[in-house]
Design a protein around this motif. Structure first.
Motif, PDB file in Angstrom:
ATOM      1  N   ARG A  51       6.272   7.953  -1.854  1.00 34.28           N
ATOM      2  CA  ARG A  51       6.426   7.274  -3.147  1.00 34.28           C
ATOM      3  C   ARG A  51       5.090   7.032  -3.827  1.00 34.28           C
ATOM      4  O   ARG A  51       4.992   7.082  -5.041  1.00 34.28           O
ATOM      5  N   LEU A  52       4.075   6.741  -3.055  1.00 36.99           N
ATOM      6  CA  LEU A  52       2.765   6.462  -3.633  1.00 36.99           C
ATOM      7  C   LEU A  52       2.109   7.757  -4.102  1.00 36.99           C
ATOM      8  O   LEU A  52       2.270   8.811  -3.487  1.00 36.99           O
ATOM      9  N   SER A  53       1.351   7.652  -5.170  1.00 38.98           N
ATOM     10  CA  SER A  53       0.743   8.828  -5.779  1.00 38.98           C
ATOM     11  C   SER A  53      -0.690   9.010  -5.300  1.00 38.98           C
ATOM     12  O   SER A  53      -1.295   8.115  -4.699  1.00 38.98           O
ATOM     13  N   PHE A  54      -1.255  10.178  -5.597  1.00 33.79           N
ATOM     14  CA  PHE A  54      -2.665  10.438  -5.296  1.00 33.79           C
ATOM     15  C   PHE A  54      -3.556   9.405  -5.980  1.00 33.79           C
ATOM     16  O   PHE A  54      -4.586   9.009  -5.433  1.00 33.79           O
ATOM     17  N   GLU A  55      -3.147   8.949  -7.161  1.00 32.14           N
ATOM     18  CA  GLU A  55      -3.960   8.003  -7.921  1.00 32.14           C
ATOM     19  C   GLU A  55      -3.896   6.596  -7.326  1.00 32.14           C
ATOM     20  O   GLU A  55      -4.858   5.825  -7.419  1.00 32.14           O
ATOM     21  N   GLN A  56      -2.756   6.222  -6.746  1.00 31.16           N
ATOM     22  CA  GLN A  56      -2.592   4.878  -6.195  1.00 31.16           C
ATOM     23  C   GLN A  56      -3.261   4.711  -4.831  1.00 31.16           C
ATOM     24  O   GLN A  56      -3.727   3.624  -4.490  1.00 31.16           O
ATOM     25  N   LEU A  57      -3.314   5.776  -4.051  1.00 33.75           N
ATOM     26  CA  LEU A  57      -3.700   5.659  -2.647  1.00 33.75           C
ATOM     27  C   LEU A  57      -5.123   5.185  -2.392  1.00 33.75           C
ATOM     28  O   LEU A  57      -5.354   4.489  -1.392  1.00 33.75           O
ATOM     29  N   PRO A  58      -6.105   5.531  -3.204  1.00 35.08           N
ATOM     30  CA  PRO A  58      -7.449   5.040  -2.894  1.00 35.08           C
ATOM     31  C   PRO A  58      -7.531   3.527  -2.726  1.00 35.08           C
ATOM     32  O   PRO A  58      -8.312   3.035  -1.913  1.00 35.08           O
ATOM     33  N   PHE A  59      -6.719   2.774  -3.461  1.00 33.33           N
ATOM     34  CA  PHE A  59      -6.743   1.323  -3.305  1.00 33.33           C
ATOM     35  C   PHE A  59      -6.435   0.932  -1.861  1.00 33.33           C
ATOM     36  O   PHE A  59      -7.171   0.151  -1.244  1.00 33.33           O
ATOM     37  N   TYR A  60      -5.353   1.454  -1.305  1.00 32.20           N
ATOM     38  CA  TYR A  60      -4.929   1.074   0.047  1.00 32.20           C
ATOM     39  C   TYR A  60      -5.936   1.532   1.094  1.00 32.20           C
ATOM     40  O   TYR A  60      -6.322   0.766   1.986  1.00 32.20           O
ATOM     41  N   LEU A  61      -6.352   2.770   0.987  1.00 29.64           N
ATOM     42  CA  LEU A  61      -7.230   3.335   2.008  1.00 29.64           C
ATOM     43  C   LEU A  61      -8.633   2.750   1.928  1.00 29.64           C
ATOM     44  O   LEU A  61      -9.252   2.456   2.954  1.00 29.64           O
ATOM     45  N   ARG A  62      -9.146   2.551   0.715  1.00 34.20           N
ATOM     46  CA  ARG A  62     -10.456   1.919   0.575  1.00 34.20           C
ATOM     47  C   ARG A  62     -10.414   0.462   1.049  1.00 34.20           C
ATOM     48  O   ARG A  62     -11.391  -0.048   1.613  1.00 34.20           O
ATOM     49  N   PHE A  69      -1.536  -3.306  10.822  1.00 28.02           N
ATOM     50  CA  PHE A  69      -1.466  -1.971  10.238  1.00 28.02           C
ATOM     51  C   PHE A  69      -0.397  -1.913   9.155  1.00 28.02           C
ATOM     52  O   PHE A  69       0.219  -2.908   8.824  1.00 28.02           O
ATOM     53  N   ASP A  70      -0.197  -0.708   8.606  1.00 26.41           N
ATOM     54  CA  ASP A  70       0.749  -0.434   7.518  1.00 26.41           C
ATOM     55  C   ASP A  70       0.419  -1.280   6.283  1.00 26.41           C
ATOM     56  O   ASP A  70       1.141  -2.203   5.919  1.00 26.41           O
ATOM     57  N   PHE A  71      -0.658  -0.894   5.611  1.00 27.35           N
ATOM     58  CA  PHE A  71      -1.136  -1.602   4.428  1.00 27.35           C
ATOM     59  C   PHE A  71      -0.585  -1.017   3.130  1.00 27.35           C
ATOM     60  O   PHE A  71      -1.102  -1.327   2.057  1.00 27.35           O
ATOM     61  N   TYR A  72       0.460  -0.218   3.174  1.00 28.65           N
ATOM     62  CA  TYR A  72       0.850   0.550   1.997  1.00 28.65           C
ATOM     63  C   TYR A  72       1.781  -0.202   1.047  1.00 28.65           C
ATOM     64  O   TYR A  72       2.331   0.373   0.118  1.00 28.65           O
ATOM     65  N   PHE A  73       1.934  -1.516   1.264  1.00 28.96           N
ATOM     66  CA  PHE A  73       2.494  -2.414   0.257  1.00 28.96           C
ATOM     67  C   PHE A  73       1.429  -3.371  -0.273  1.00 28.96           C
ATOM     68  O   PHE A  73       1.740  -4.278  -1.044  1.00 28.96           O
ATOM     69  N   ILE A  86      -3.824  -8.623  -0.603  1.00 30.01           N
ATOM     70  CA  ILE A  86      -2.924  -9.131   0.437  1.00 30.01           C
ATOM     71  C   ILE A  86      -2.268  -7.953   1.152  1.00 30.01           C
ATOM     72  O   ILE A  86      -2.126  -6.862   0.594  1.00 30.01           O
ATOM     73  N   HIS A  87      -1.859  -8.195   2.382  1.00 25.58           N
ATOM     74  CA  HIS A  87      -1.128  -7.173   3.137  1.00 25.58           C
ATOM     75  C   HIS A  87       0.262  -6.995   2.566  1.00 25.58           C
ATOM     76  O   HIS A  87       0.732  -5.874   2.366  1.00 25.58           O
TER      77      HIS A  87
END
Length: 331
Positions: A59-70, A218-222, A194-195
């Protein structure tokens, strides 16, 4: 962690080589959770075995993901126990696999504790407070995508699938949360990353000297920028309730709140609104589980969560409301 997109060993091997993580030994699909495709990958490098998680984001896009991973990288580099994402030679953390954005992070050691004691809850509370403080200087910003705006959007979609008394509870609670969000007290709440999903199955523990020792979140994708007290409430609603009934478990809650407050004392507005945020956290997960249950996506491995659990939690939070002092055992 479901499997929506099949990944071959060849595809995983090529990505792991690109990241310099060694030669693939094994690749195993993960069946828990509902949002993304996840695989456990084991590699060998310099004669040692290393374990990773390969995630394809559905569901998450290439544009959204840097926030979570960074954010995960930021927290890991500040000593918070989280899986650190791996970058390629160009410093990139997001890759493409099967046309989907993908990432590789370290796999945490230990196991989730699904029947926590006060000792587990205290470690979770202290670590969550340290996470909030460590993230306070994180430069990127992104709203909590499952916050109030999303509830307002999704509630009308799921209403036709539930009974009249459930509809009344859902609509009345949504109206209450909109009124809370418009208050001066809510505007005064401290905010930061926030997690937003810190359930029992998103935390790992080892056993050291016969005692539990937290080994990571873990699982920071929210994750997103939201109020820290909402994150605390989401955590309390899972770690400190009786799962069959949704009823508050006072000793575990008191241990978690005390440990959190010892690291980061709650401000007056947070103490005032923690009871409302407990209701907000229950609403958020009732809505999302209704959505996933009645409007599911296809997946080769999928375990949909029971929506009625958070309906019970919300009912318990509304019917047996407590002040912060009562929640913290200070009354």
């Amino acid at each position: 962690m479901a499997v929506y997109t099949e990944v071959s060993e060849h595809e995983a091997r090529e990505l792991l080589r690109t990241l310099g993580l060694g030669e693939l030994n094994s690749l195993k699909a993960c069946s828990g959770g509902i949002e993304n495709t996840n695989y456990f990958a084991s590699t060998e490098r310099a004669g040692q075995v290393h374990d990773y998680v390969l995630t394809l984001f559905e569901r998450l896009s290439f544009e959204q993901l840097p926030f979570y991973l960074r954010l995960m990288k930021h927290l890991a580099q500040r000593g918070i126990l989280v899986p650190e994402p791996h970058a390629n030679a160009q410093g990139e953390l997001v890759f493409e696999v099967k046309g989907k954005p993908a990432a590789v992070v370290d796999k945490l050691h230990g196991k989730s504790e699904l029947a926590p004691t006060e000792a587990h809850c205290a470690q979770v509370g202290a670590t969550l407070a340290r996470l909030h403080l460590a993230g306070s200087d994180f430069a990127l910003t992104q709203p909590n995508l499952r916050g109030l705006a999303w509830w307002n959007e999704v509630v009308p979609v799921v209403l036709p699938y539930i009974q009249g008394n459930q509809q009344n509870l859902l609509q009345s609670e949504l109206a209450y949360q909109n009124s809370v969000a418009a208050s001066a007290s809510y505007a005064a709440l401290p905010r930061g990353p926030i997690h937003a999903d810190l359930f029992r199955d998103n935390v790992m523990f080892d056993t050291v000297g016969g005692q539990p020792q937290l080994s990571g979140f873990f699982d920071f994708y929210f994750a997103g920028i939201d109020t820290w007290v909402f994150d605390l409430a989401v955590c309390l609603n899972d770690w400190c309730v009786d799962l069959p009934t949704g009823v508050h478990h006072a000793p575990r809650a008191q241990a978690l709140i005390a440990a959190y407050s010892a690291v980061r004392p709650l401000q007056a507005a947070e103490r005032e609104l923690l009871p409302a945020m407990l209701r907000a956290g229950a609403l958020r997960f009732w809505v999302s589980r209704l959505w996933d249950f009645y409007l599911p996506r296809a997946a080769s491995l999928l375990q949909a969560h029971d929506p009625s659990h958070f309906e019970r939690v919300l009912q318990a939070r509304c019917q047996h409301a407590m002040t912060f002092e009562q929640l913290a055992g200070q009354a």
